[in-house]
Motif scaffolding. Structure first.
Motif, PDB file in Angstrom:
ATOM      1  N   ASP A 172       4.445  -4.408   5.065  1.00 23.03           N
ATOM      2  CA  ASP A 172       5.729  -4.996   4.673  1.00 23.03           C
ATOM      3  C   ASP A 172       5.694  -5.388   3.204  1.00 23.03           C
ATOM      4  N   THR A 173       6.795  -5.957   2.716  1.00 25.55           N
ATOM      5  CA  THR A 173       6.918  -6.216   1.279  1.00 25.55           C
ATOM      6  C   THR A 173       7.309  -7.663   0.980  1.00 25.55           C
ATOM      7  N   THR A 174       7.009  -8.067  -0.254  1.00 30.06           N
ATOM      8  CA  THR A 174       7.456  -9.389  -0.734  1.00 30.06           C
ATOM      9  C   THR A 174       8.889  -9.310  -1.252  1.00 30.06           C
ATOM     10  N   PHE A 175       9.392  -8.102  -1.442  1.00 33.93           N
ATOM     11  CA  PHE A 175      10.771  -7.893  -1.903  1.00 33.93           C
ATOM     12  C   PHE A 175      11.757  -8.161  -0.766  1.00 33.93           C
ATOM     13  N   SER A 176      11.310  -7.905   0.454  1.00 30.85           N
ATOM     14  CA  SER A 176      12.180  -8.059   1.624  1.00 30.85           C
ATOM     15  C   SER A 176      12.651  -9.506   1.759  1.00 30.85           C
ATOM     16  N   ARG A 177      13.842  -9.664   2.270  1.00 32.22           N
ATOM     17  CA  ARG A 177      14.406 -11.005   2.449  1.00 32.22           C
ATOM     18  C   ARG A 177      14.321 -11.476   3.905  1.00 32.22           C
ATOM     19  N   GLU A 190      -5.275  -3.477  18.292  1.00 29.90           N
ATOM     20  CA  GLU A 190      -5.662  -4.214  17.094  1.00 29.90           C
ATOM     21  C   GLU A 190      -4.618  -3.891  16.030  1.00 29.90           C
ATOM     22  N   ILE A 191      -4.169  -4.909  15.316  1.00 27.53           N
ATOM     23  CA  ILE A 191      -3.145  -4.692  14.281  1.00 27.53           C
ATOM     24  C   ILE A 191      -3.714  -5.071  12.923  1.00 27.53           C
ATOM     25  N   LYS A 192      -3.519  -4.203  11.953  1.00 26.57           N
ATOM     26  CA  LYS A 192      -3.914  -4.515  10.580  1.00 26.57           C
ATOM     27  C   LYS A 192      -2.641  -4.594   9.741  1.00 26.57           C
ATOM     28  N   ARG A 193      -2.496  -5.663   8.993  1.00 23.98           N
ATOM     29  CA  ARG A 193      -1.276  -5.889   8.212  1.00 23.98           C
ATOM     30  C   ARG A 193      -1.564  -5.706   6.726  1.00 23.98           C
ATOM     31  N   TYR A 194      -0.611  -5.125   6.018  1.00 17.95           N
ATOM     32  CA  TYR A 194      -0.767  -4.899   4.569  1.00 17.95           C
ATOM     33  C   TYR A 194       0.551  -5.287   3.919  1.00 17.95           C
ATOM     34  N   THR A 195       0.520  -6.252   3.026  1.00 15.80           N
ATOM     35  CA  THR A 195       1.741  -6.671   2.339  1.00 15.80           C
ATOM     36  C   THR A 195       1.707  -6.219   0.886  1.00 15.80           C
ATOM     37  N   VAL A 196       2.759  -5.528   0.468  1.00 17.37           N
ATOM     38  CA  VAL A 196       2.845  -4.983  -0.890  1.00 17.37           C
ATOM     39  C   VAL A 196       4.105  -5.514  -1.574  1.00 17.37           C
ATOM     40  N   PRO A 197       4.221  -5.323  -2.900  1.00 21.95           N
ATOM     41  CA  PRO A 197       5.407  -5.848  -3.590  1.00 21.95           C
ATOM     42  C   PRO A 197       6.727  -5.215  -3.115  1.00 21.95           C
ATOM     43  N   PRO A 209       3.928   3.811   0.670  1.00 23.35           N
ATOM     44  CA  PRO A 209       3.160   5.005   1.076  1.00 23.35           C
ATOM     45  C   PRO A 209       1.651   4.853   0.920  1.00 23.35           C
ATOM     46  N   VAL A 210       1.194   4.306  -0.205  1.00 23.21           N
ATOM     47  CA  VAL A 210      -0.264   4.191  -0.382  1.00 23.21           C
ATOM     48  C   VAL A 210      -0.862   3.198   0.612  1.00 23.21           C
ATOM     49  N   ALA A 211      -0.126   2.157   0.935  1.00 18.88           N
ATOM     50  CA  ALA A 211      -0.645   1.188   1.910  1.00 18.88           C
ATOM     51  C   ALA A 211      -0.758   1.840   3.283  1.00 18.88           C
ATOM     52  N   ALA A 212       0.253   2.620   3.656  1.00 15.65           N
ATOM     53  CA  ALA A 212       0.189   3.342   4.930  1.00 15.65           C
ATOM     54  C   ALA A 212      -0.999   4.302   4.931  1.00 15.65           C
ATOM     55  N   LYS A 213      -1.165   5.006   3.812  1.00 13.33           N
ATOM     56  CA  LYS A 213      -2.291   5.937   3.687  1.00 13.33           C
ATOM     57  C   LYS A 213      -3.630   5.216   3.845  1.00 13.33           C
ATOM     58  N   LYS A 214      -3.772   4.067   3.203  1.00 12.03           N
ATOM     59  CA  LYS A 214      -5.029   3.321   3.285  1.00 12.03           C
ATOM     60  C   LYS A 214      -5.285   2.817   4.701  1.00 12.03           C
ATOM     61  N   LEU A 215      -4.249   2.348   5.360  1.00  9.44           N
ATOM     62  CA  LEU A 215      -4.417   1.885   6.738  1.00  9.44           C
ATOM     63  C   LEU A 215      -4.885   3.031   7.641  1.00  9.44           C
ATOM     64  N   ILE A 216      -4.342   4.207   7.415  1.00 13.51           N
ATOM     65  CA  ILE A 216      -4.788   5.371   8.196  1.00 13.51           C
ATOM     66  C   ILE A 216      -6.231   5.737   7.826  1.00 13.51           C
ATOM     67  N   ASP A 217      -6.547   5.686   6.531  1.00 18.51           N
ATOM     68  CA  ASP A 217      -7.945   5.903   6.106  1.00 18.51           C
ATOM     69  C   ASP A 217      -8.886   4.947   6.852  1.00 18.51           C
ATOM     70  N   TRP A 218      -8.404   3.715   7.060  1.00 16.62           N
ATOM     71  CA  TRP A 218      -9.236   2.688   7.697  1.00 16.62           C
ATOM     72  C   TRP A 218      -9.199   2.756   9.225  1.00 16.62           C
ATOM     73  N   GLY A 219      -8.482   3.714   9.787  1.00 12.79           N
ATOM     74  CA  GLY A 219      -8.552   3.908  11.225  1.00 12.79           C
ATOM     75  C   GLY A 219      -7.290   3.689  12.043  1.00 12.79           C
ATOM     76  N   LEU A 248      -3.837  -7.308  -5.369  1.00  8.99           N
ATOM     77  CA  LEU A 248      -4.083  -6.213  -4.430  1.00  8.99           C
ATOM     78  C   LEU A 248      -5.474  -5.611  -4.621  1.00  8.99           C
ATOM     79  N   VAL A 249      -5.886  -5.440  -5.892  1.00 11.50           N
ATOM     80  CA  VAL A 249      -7.175  -4.794  -6.165  1.00 11.50           C
ATOM     81  C   VAL A 249      -8.339  -5.738  -5.839  1.00 11.50           C
TER      82      VAL A 249
END
Lengths: 154, 154, 154, 154, 154
Positions: free
Chosen positions: B8-13, B32-39, B45-55, D127-128
Motif C-alpha cells: 500500500d501507499t502513504t499517498f492513499s487517503r 502468512e502476510i508480508k506488508r510493504y508500504t511505499v510512497p 510494481p517493484v514492491a510487488a516484485k520484491k515480495l514475490i522474490d521473497w516468496g 526504504l533502502v
C-alpha cells in the motif's frame, strides 16, 4: 491433441468463456481445454501466461471493458501485456474485448459478444491447428468480429 | 501455508493495506502476510516484485490516484508495470486502485475503497489457494468492486 | 539466400500481403518468403516473432487500423509490441499500417495501401540485403510512403 | 554502509540533485552517494540502471517536465522505463518529477521542487535502510510531496 | 578509442545524421562512427540496438515526427522502445526528435533541427567519453536543445 487455454472474467456481463469453450470443442474434436477465470481485464495477461506455462498451444482471452477513459487506459495496458506474453512465449493469445460503449442496448452487446467470441475462437483453432497459412484465403478481405464484415476494397 | 503480499501507499487517503490484511487473514487461516508500504503508485510494481522474490504466492496492491491527467498517465505506467511483474513471475498481482475523482464526497470514496479492497483481497485468496477454477461460478456475472454488481446481460 | 517474413491480416481491406510478396520477389531474386496471416493488428507482433524464430532475416507487417480512439490504442500497443520484437531479436520488422480515416474515398485508401506496402517492401529488402548504409543516400530527404515525398528542407 | 544513486538533468530549472544529495547525507550518515547528470528525463532510466549496475542499493531520479502534450508523452515513456528498471533489478528508483505547468510563479515551482526532492530523498533512505515496514506508520495518511498533505479520510 | 552510433531516417526533412557525425568527429578526435539510416522513427530502436550489438559505446538517434495524433503515438512507442534498448544494454541512446508542428516556417524547423542535433551530439560525447559527472556543472541550469536555454530559477 491440441491444448487450448480460455481466460475470462467475472467483470464481463456475458459468459464469453462458455461460448469460446463450446466453439473450440465443436471446431477441434481432438483437443483439451483449460479454463481460467479472473476478476478483470488486467488479470488476463498473467492467466494467459500461466496457461502457456502449463502447456497450452494457444489461448483466447475474453475481456469486458467499461465506458470511462480510465477503462480505456486499462484496456491499453492489458493489450500491451497480452502482446508481451505472446512475444515472450511465441504462442498466440487471441484477445477478444467487448466495450460497454459499443452499443446502447443490452441485446446488441450480447450479440456483439457472442459473434466476436465465436469467430475468434474459430480463428484460434485455425492458427493453432492449421498454422500460418490457415487464414491466407481471408487475407485483406475486411473480416470483422462483432460486426458485419467490412469487405475488400476493390 | 500460503504466503500473501500486501503493498500500500502513504499517498492513499484510506488505509486499504489494513483492510486487505484483515480480509486475507479472515479468509485464509493458514497463511502468512508480508506488508510493504511505499510512497505512491509508481512504487507499487517493484514492491510487488520484491515480495514475490521473497516468496509471496500472490500479491495485492492498493493504490490511490489523483484527479489530473498526469495522475492518469502515472496510473497507466503503473498498470503496465504491474502486468509486467505478473508476466515475468507467473504470479497474480491483484491491482486495487481508487481514483479521487470517482466520487465527490469523502464518505463515498471511503466506502468505495473499503468495498474494493475487501472484494479483491477475497479474489486474491481464491486465486492463490483454490486456483484457476475458483471464480468460474462468477464468470460473466458482471461483478463490480467498489460499486454494486452490474449483473449478467440476459 | 535471404529469408523474408510477410505478416498480414484478415481485418485489412486491401491484400497488402500479396503486394509485399510480389515486391520482395521482384527486388530480390535470391530469396525465400514466408507468409503469415492473422486476424488483426494485435496479432502481428507474435507472428513476426515466430517468423524470426523460424529463420526470417527481416519481416514486414501489414496492418489496417479502424477509425475509433480504441483502434488507435490498439495501434499504440501493437507498435510497442513490434518494437519489442525487434529489440529482442535485433531484426528489422518494418511496420506498414493504413488507417481507415486517412482518406474518405475507398480508391484513395487502396492507393495509399499499395504505395506504402510497395515502398516499405523495398525498404525491407534494402536493409536486409544491403545493410545499414543502403538508405544513406535518402537520409533527411523527407521520403513518404502512401503520400508524395515531403522533400528536404533547404 | 549503504550506496545511493542520484540522477538529475540539465533540463531542470532547479538543482534538485544537490537537494537530494544533501538530504540523503543528513538522513543517513553511513552512506556513499553516486551522482549522474543527464540531459533530460528520457535519459533517466539508463542512468538509474547504470548506477544499480555499479552497486547502488536504491536511486532517486529528479526530472523536470515541460508544458506540452509531447512533454507529457515523454513523461509517460520515462515512467514506464523507470518502472521497468525497478522490476528488472528489484531495487527502488524513487521518481521525482516537477511539471512546469504545476504553478505559474517561479517561486512556487522552486518551492514544489525543494519540498518534493527533500521528502522523496527521505523516503528513499527509509526504504533502502529500514526496509518494507519503514513507511508503515504513514500508510493511508494522504501524504503529499510538493504540496500540503491531503490527510486521511475518516 | 570510442565508438559512436548515429541513426537517422529517410522520413526526416533535414539531414541531422550528417550534423551529428560532423559534431561528434569535431568533439572527439579519437573515435569511430557507425551510421545507420532507416525509414522512420519506429525503426530507430532496432537500429540503435544493432549498433550497440556491434560495439557502439553510445548512440544518437535523429527522428522527425509528423503533425497528427497518430504521429504522436508513434513517437510514444518509439520513445518507450529507445528507453528499453538503453535499459537492456546499459548504454546511452540520446534521442533527438524534431516535430513538424514545432514551427510554421521551414527555416525555423531547420534551425531547431541543427541546434538540437548539434547540442545532443555534444551531450553524447560528454557522457560516453567523460562519464556520469561530465554534465554536472549544468545540473538544474534549464538547458534547452532547439531553443534558447530556459535558465535556472532562483
Amino acid at each position: 491433441m491440441r491444448k487450448y487455454g480460455v481466460v475470462d472474467t467475472t467483470f464481463s456481463r456475458v459468459n464469453m468463456g462458455d461460448i469460446a469453450e463450446r466453439t473450440i470443442k465443436k471446431e477441434d474434436n481432438d483437443c483439451e481445454i483449460k479454463r481460467y477465470t479472473v476478476p478483470g481485464i488486467k488479470d488476463l495477461p498473467v492467466a494467459a501466461k500461466k496457461l502457456i506455462d502449463w502447456g497450452s498451444d494457444g489461448v483466447i482471452t475474453l475481456g469486458w471493458v467499461g465506458r470511462t477513459q480510465l477503462d480505456k487506459y486499462s484496456y491499453l495496458s492489458t493489450s500491451i501485456g497480452l502482446i508481451m506474453v505472446q512475444i515472450l512465449t511465441s504462442k498466440h493469445v487471441i484477445d477478444v474485448t467487448v466495450h460497454e460503449d459499443e452499443a446502447e442496448h443490452p441485446d446488441d452487446l450480447v450479440r456483439i459478444a457472442e459473434d466476436r467470441a465465436t469467430k475468434h475462437a474459430i480463428n484460434l483453432v485455425r492458427l493453432v491447428r492449421d498454422g500460418e497459412s490457415s487464414l491466407r484465403g481471408y487475407a485483406g478481405k475486411g473480416l470483422r468480429q462483432g460486426y458485419r464484415n467490412a469487405g475488400e476494397l476493390s
